[in-house]
Scaffold this motif. Structure first.
Motif, PDB file in Angstrom:
ATOM      1  N   VAL A   1       0.817  -1.212   0.000  1.00  0.00           N
ATOM      2  CA  VAL A   1       0.000   0.000   0.000  1.00  0.00           C
ATOM      3  C   VAL A   1       0.853   1.266   0.000  1.00  0.00           C
ATOM      4  O   VAL A   1       0.624   2.156  -0.816  1.00  0.00           O
TER       5      VAL A   1
ATOM      6  N   GLY B   1       0.870   3.949  -2.906  1.00  0.00           N
ATOM      7  CA  GLY B   1       0.464   5.299  -2.581  1.00  0.00           C
ATOM      8  C   GLY B   1       1.536   6.332  -2.879  1.00  0.00           C
ATOM      9  O   GLY B   1       1.251   7.441  -3.330  1.00  0.00           O
TER      10      GLY B   1
ATOM     11  N   LEU C   1      -7.606   8.392  -2.838  1.00  0.00           N
ATOM     12  CA  LEU C   1      -6.804   7.247  -3.282  1.00  0.00           C
ATOM     13  C   LEU C   1      -5.570   7.139  -2.403  1.00  0.00           C
ATOM     14  O   LEU C   1      -4.651   7.936  -2.504  1.00  0.00           O
ATOM     15  N   THR C   2      -5.576   6.134  -1.543  1.00  0.00           N
ATOM     16  CA  THR C   2      -4.428   5.973  -0.672  1.00  0.00           C
ATOM     17  C   THR C   2      -3.511   4.859  -1.116  1.00  0.00           C
ATOM     18  O   THR C   2      -2.459   4.641  -0.555  1.00  0.00           O
TER      19      THR C   2
ATOM     20  N   ALA D   1      -4.527   1.752  -0.916  1.00  0.00           N
ATOM     21  CA  ALA D   1      -5.260   0.574  -0.467  1.00  0.00           C
ATOM     22  C   ALA D   1      -6.506   0.470  -1.324  1.00  0.00           C
ATOM     23  O   ALA D   1      -7.346   1.358  -1.301  1.00  0.00           O
ATOM     24  N   GLY D   2      -6.638  -0.557  -2.077  1.00  0.00           N
ATOM     25  CA  GLY D   2      -7.790  -0.629  -2.958  1.00  0.00           C
ATOM     26  C   GLY D   2      -7.842  -1.918  -3.734  1.00  0.00           C
ATOM     27  O   GLY D   2      -7.298  -2.944  -3.328  1.00  0.00           O
TER      28      GLY D   2
ATOM     29  N   SER E   1      -8.019  -3.238   1.474  1.00  0.00           N
ATOM     30  CA  SER E   1      -8.872  -2.725   0.415  1.00  0.00           C
ATOM     31  C   SER E   1      -9.490  -1.386   0.729  1.00  0.00           C
ATOM     32  O   SER E   1     -10.375  -0.950   0.019  1.00  0.00           O
ATOM     33  N   GLY E   2      -9.070  -0.746   1.752  1.00  0.00           N
ATOM     34  CA  GLY E   2      -9.455   0.650   1.912  1.00  0.00           C
ATOM     35  C   GLY E   2     -10.597   0.940   2.838  1.00  0.00           C
ATOM     36  O   GLY E   2     -10.807   2.076   3.203  1.00  0.00           O
ATOM     37  N   SER E   3     -11.375  -0.052   3.220  1.00  0.00           N
ATOM     38  CA  SER E   3     -12.403   0.160   4.243  1.00  0.00           C
ATOM     39  C   SER E   3     -13.267   1.364   3.999  1.00  0.00           C
ATOM     40  O   SER E   3     -13.541   2.151   4.892  1.00  0.00           O
TER      41      SER E   3
ATOM     42  N   GLU F   1      -9.059   2.340  -6.667  1.00  0.00           N
ATOM     43  CA  GLU F   1     -10.160   2.790  -5.835  1.00  0.00           C
ATOM     44  C   GLU F   1     -10.441   1.787  -4.736  1.00  0.00           C
ATOM     45  O   GLU F   1     -10.316   0.587  -4.923  1.00  0.00           O
ATOM     46  N   PRO F   2     -10.847   2.286  -3.573  1.00  0.00           N
ATOM     47  CA  PRO F   2     -11.122   1.372  -2.470  1.00  0.00           C
ATOM     48  C   PRO F   2     -12.403   0.586  -2.720  1.00  0.00           C
ATOM     49  O   PRO F   2     -13.252   0.991  -3.511  1.00  0.00           O
TER      50      PRO F   2
END
Lengths: 327, 330, 335
Positions: free
Chosen positions: A145, A149, A167-168, A170-171, A251-253, A269-270
């Motif tokens: 991640v 990122g 967009l971090t 995590a996705g 996956s970004g929660s 995208e998460p």
């Protein structure tokens, strides 16, 4: 003629063993019954449109967190489509990637690898199969991640979506890649066993017909193991559907449905799945009825899809049977 | 016993003894009155039991009537061109010699039978002819085998096996339809994959030559594994001869089959030898007598005797051959 | 006919010219390349995981961590070790195996010994086998959810704590351990069943001929002979239990340290209480949980991975001792 009597110790033992064995069946029945009972209020309030899109799932679920023990009917309102879509997307992509990877690896291990490499490969597959999902998730969230990122996602992509989602890294793509790596060893193991069990007579026959090795593998051996590949795919899909921890970590929660129309940013995208949502909101289990019932409804949907999957696997194998050896 | 049971009663000079197996009485309408009587329901216990006959429910259908067969055979008495030549071939499995210094010649138009007791190396020799022994890692080979003037060692193994086909003891049709089985070699041996319309006539022709077409023509896309044992073996033969090989190797093709299928396949071999050279390994001396033009007798890896069938069976030169042929050991 | 000449057989070349890849079709060459690529990719991934975890382990893992209690603290230096999570994992494993073993062995015995003959029996056998298959195919998060549903029932309140409002939390070592037993059940059942089916009939017949009842045969003859299979099954079950996170997160409450129940029997208090396991410790210390303690997360993860690898080796060595020939291709037992 008189029936031979069993010694009564035998009879008792048989009853005891039988009762213990059947208790597993009872457990399964209870499982289905309880989950359905707890999930019922959600379905009662929402009907089938529970599966449809509508409104923001984030607002709906997080609204439930605040409800009391006797919530009004409106508190049960939920439209679960975003996470259903997320589950389908992640599972579908992972299985799509894992299938060729697993079949090719299995062919490599059984047919092409030299003997020393084959033994190593078997150990490798066993190792990958036994890595706990939390370690996959840890490596994802601490290594992949940040890498994504900081080095991969461009500022342009970030600004283009800054009003919708952040967009971090995590996705989708990390979840799919890690899930693929998690389910591939299962498929490889089953396919390897099936390839090794192909009768030597077919291999010899194909060789004697002047067909080179790879052609023989593709035309005869792979055809012969088609049912095993189907079984492996079903097993792997069930595993992918139920994966909660790793997905929850990488996956970004965020309740978001990735949009393919966003181009490359679509991959970053998460996304949330049914299983990861249950893990994320696990304190709600046994708590306020609205959230409780919704979470159980997610679980019931997951259970239902695993059943449907097994049935589908059985049905797909039926027409393949007629070309196999009888019995 | 000094005479084999199945030898014909009056061998004449110039014609090779050829019967179609044991005397089988079929319920034809044109039974001659001298044929042995059918067993009665309640035999008289004091009387000598009459000769038993086997009554079939379906008569075997020869590929062509006996008179024509004789004519074809006589025309082929001259040997065809030499296809395979073995020069001083030895085969060993990791220091244990299986075949020792064998030299043979195989011509088109003739059937060579390799006979001998179990373990004498005849199957190993057969499998060496299409380099199938290379599938076993511990096998080594020395000597020369020449196919139409080329040393098979220098040919690519797939190219060699396209010209030297093999049929195995246990029928091993692939788990596909009949059509796909026969078309297998045609599809996979070529660089460019031929299409269905090109393949169909070749498949039908191969099935016809193998004597299977009439039985399966109604549905060529049935799974091959649903056929009976004899039909499966004929399918394997069709599959092997579809790409028009030059030599056909048969490793005890009838040992897993019933007598009727055996008869049909022996008839087939008789037909096929016109266009191919056939090498058949058999432990059944009667079958060798029926089918072979030349016979090679092997014992414990050595080639003991090699010559025309009639000579080997009736006037064997080596005492060991004489013992084997007369049934002294097996 | 036996002319001497040419090479001696032992020194002869083994293979003639093989078919060179130049005569293959393009799609064949592609598939060959792809197969090699796939195999090497899996090797690379496994190597990367092992090397990277090893590197982090050397960096962050200290023996003191294994023996000190976790402290809630802001910075990593003060947050202690993971003794409690280790104890938690051990407790869960013990409970899970103790509950699953009788169920698995009895079911396997019943199916193999008594499951034949008569349509009713075959029907029942099918039910038992299908149930275990269903349990095997159920994701662990579903089993956790089911566990909560069960253990929040009022009559099971002895198994966990009470919560405010008069309800039952349903979260404790007992609850989590009970659900862990469902996770461990399928591998143990399958291993025992396969072992029993592999016992040749003549052993049973010999025992019956000596006048032993069926149950005595089972106790004295069959079970001892399948001990390696049971051992394999137990080891596989243990490795599945220690690797599981979802059940722990849902069913074990949110305590970093062991917090037993108050009042009542001592050991039972421990089981009724909450705590953590190695897996939930890793989760909580990663950015996904509360924690900003990635170093501790790595250390615990390395310990977890080492346990799993050791168990793998144990299974492999049992299997190798069983089949002296070794080198069978069966990877299947691990999934």
């Amino acid at each position: 003629m008189q029936r031979l009597k069993k010694p009564w110790t035998d009879h008792r033992a048989e009853l005891l063993l039988g009762a213990v064995s059947l208790s597993t069946g009872l457990i399964v029945l209870f499982m289905i019954a309880f989950v359905t009972a707890r999930a019922w209020p959600t379905f009662a309030h929402n009907g089938l449109s529970w599966l449809a899109p509508g409104g923001s799932l984030k607002v709906q679920v997080e609204g439930m967190l605040a409800t009391s023990t006797k919530p009004p009917a409106s508190a049960y309102h939920v439209r679960a489509w975003p996470i259903i879509y997320g589950t389908l997307l992640i599972t579908g992509l992972a299985v799509l990637l894992a299938l060729p990877l697993a079949v090719l690896s299995a062919v490599f291990i059984v047919e092409l690898a030299p003997l020393a490499l084959r033994r190593t490969m078997i150990r490798v597959v066993r190792l990958l199969a036994s890595v706990p999902s939390v370690i996959w998730g840890l490596l994802g969230i601490l290594v992949l991640v940040p890498f994504l990122g900081n080095h991969v996602i461009t500022a342009a992509e970030r600004t283009s979506l800054q009003n919708t989602v952040q967009l971090t890294g995590a996705g989708l793509i990390i979840a799919v890649v890690l899930l693929t790596l998690m389910i591939t060893p299962i498929m490889v193991a089953l396919t390897c066993d099936a390839l090794a069990a192909v009768p030597g007579a077919w291999r010899e026959g194909a060789a004697a017909l002047g067909v080179n090795r790879l052609r023989a593998i593709r035309a005869v051996t792979l055809r012969a193991v088609r049912p095993a590949i189907v079984a492996a795919t079903v097993l792997a899909t069930a595993r992918a559907l139920g994966e909660a921890i790793m997905i929850s970590m990488v996956s970004g929660s965020v309740f978001f449905s990735p949009r393919p129309s966003d181009g490359v940013a679509f991959l970053f995208e998460p996304v949330r799945t049914l299983a990861s949502t249950i893990v994320d909101f696990r304190e709600g289990l046994g708590g306020a009825p609205a959230l409780n019932s919704t979470l159980y409804a997610f679980a019931l949907l997951l259970l239902f899809s695993v059943f449907v999957l097994s049935l589908a696997g059985y049905l797909v194998k039926l027409p393949l049977r007629k070309y196999q050896v009888r019995g | 016993m000094n005479k084999l049971e199945y030898a014909p009663s009056a061998p004449t000079q110039g014609t090779k003894p050829r019967t179609n197996g044991p005397r089988i009485h079929t319920a034809h309408a044109d039974d001659s009155p001298e044929s042995p009587p059918v067993l009665r329901a309640a035999p008289d216990p004091q009387a000598v039991p009459p000769v038993r006959t086997i009554v079939l429910d379906r008569p075997p259908e020869p590929v062509r009537p006996p008179a024509q067969r004789e004519a074809v055979r006589r025309a082929l008495d001259a040997d065809g061109p030499e296809r395979l030549r073995l020069e001083d071939v030895s085969v060993a499995y990791s220091s244990k010699t299986a075949v020792r210094s064998v030299s043979l010649s195989i011509h088109q138009g003739e059937v060579l039978a390799l006979i001998g007791p179990s373990g004498c190396g005849k199957t190993t020799l057969l499998r060496t002819l299409n380099r199938l022994t290379e599938l076993t890692p511990s096998a080594t080979r020395s000597g020369r085998i020449v196919l139409d003037g080329h040393d098979i060692h220098d040919l690519e193994d797939t190219a060699l096996r396209a010209r030297v086909a093999m049929v195995f003891q246990q029928p091993n049709p692939f788990p596909m339809s009949i059509f796909d089985n026969v078309a297998f070699a045609l599809r996979e041996q070529s660089r460019r994959r031929p299409r269905r319309p090109e393949l169909e006539p070749l498949v039908v022709d191969a099935l016809r030559r193998a004597g299977l077409y009439d039985e399966v023509k109604d549905d060529l896309h049935r799974p091959a594994l649903r056929l009976s044992g004899g039909q499966q073996q004929r399918l394997c033969i069709a599959r092997a001869i579809a790409p028009r090989p030059e030599v056909l190797l048969m490793d005890e093709p009838c040992s897993a089959l019933d007598p009727i299928s055996t008869g049909v396949i022996e008839e087939l071999i008789h037909e096929l030898r016109r266009e191919l050279a056939v090498v058949i390994v058999t432990h059944n001396l009667a079958q060798a007598q029926r089918v072979a033009d030349k016979v090679a007798f092997m014992y414990l890896g050595d080639l003991v005797e090699y010559g025309p069938a009639q000579q080997v069976f009736e006037e064997p030169r080596a005492p060991r051959t004489r013992d084997y042929v007369r049934g002294a050991f097996g | 006919m036996s002319a001497q000449g040419g090479l001696s057989v032992a020194a002869a070349p083994r293979r003639g010219r093989g078919s060179s890849m130049r005569t293959w079709r393009w799609s064949d060459r592609l598939v060959w390349l792809a197969a090699w690529g796939a195999g090497l990719l899996l090797c690379a991934v496994a190597a990367a995981i092992v090397i990277y975890m090893g590197y982090r382990g050397v960096q962050y893992l200290r023996p003191s961590l294994l023996f000190s209690h976790p402290q809630p603290s802001g910075n990593q230096a003060g947050s202690g070790g993971f003794l409690d999570p280790l104890i938690g994992t051990a407790l869960l494993t013990v409970i899970g195996i103790v509950l699953a073993a009788p169920l698995a062995i009895c079911s396997a015995l019943w199916i193999v010994e008594y499951g034949h003959g008569g349509r009713v029996r075959q029907y029942l056998t099918r039910i038992v086998e299908s149930s275990i298959e269903i349990v095997a195919g159920t994701p662990d998060i579903l089993i956790a959810v089911f566990g909560v549903a069960i253990f929040q029932l009022h009559f099971l309140r002895f198994a966990s704590e009470g919560s405010e409002g008069g309800g039952v939390t349903g979260r404790s070592f007992l609850a989590a351990g009970a659900m862990m037993s469902l996770i461990a059940l399928p591998p143990m059942f399958i291993a025992t069943r396969d072992g029993l089916q592999a016992v040749p009939t003549h052993m049973r017949e010999a025992a019956f001929a000596l006048g032993k009842t069926r149950i005595a045969t089972i106790r004295r003859v069959l079970l001892p002979s399948v001990r390696p299979n049971i051992a394999t099954g137990v080891t596989l079950g243990i490795s599945r239990i220690i690797a599981d996170t979802a059940i722990v997160l849902v069913l074990l409450g949110d305590e970093l340290r062991l917090s037993p129940h108050h009042g009542g029997l001592p050991v039972f208090n421990l089981l009724r209480g909450a705590g953590s396991s190695l897996t939930s410790y890793v989760y909580d210390n990663s950015p996904a949980g509360e924690g900003a303690a990635p170093q501790k997360a790595y250390a615990a993860a390395v310990v977890l991975l080492l346990f799993v690898l050791l168990l793998n080796l144990a299974v492999e060595s049992i299997a190798r001792r069983q089949s002296r020939s070794g080198g069978s291709l069966a990877i299947g037992g691990f999934v």
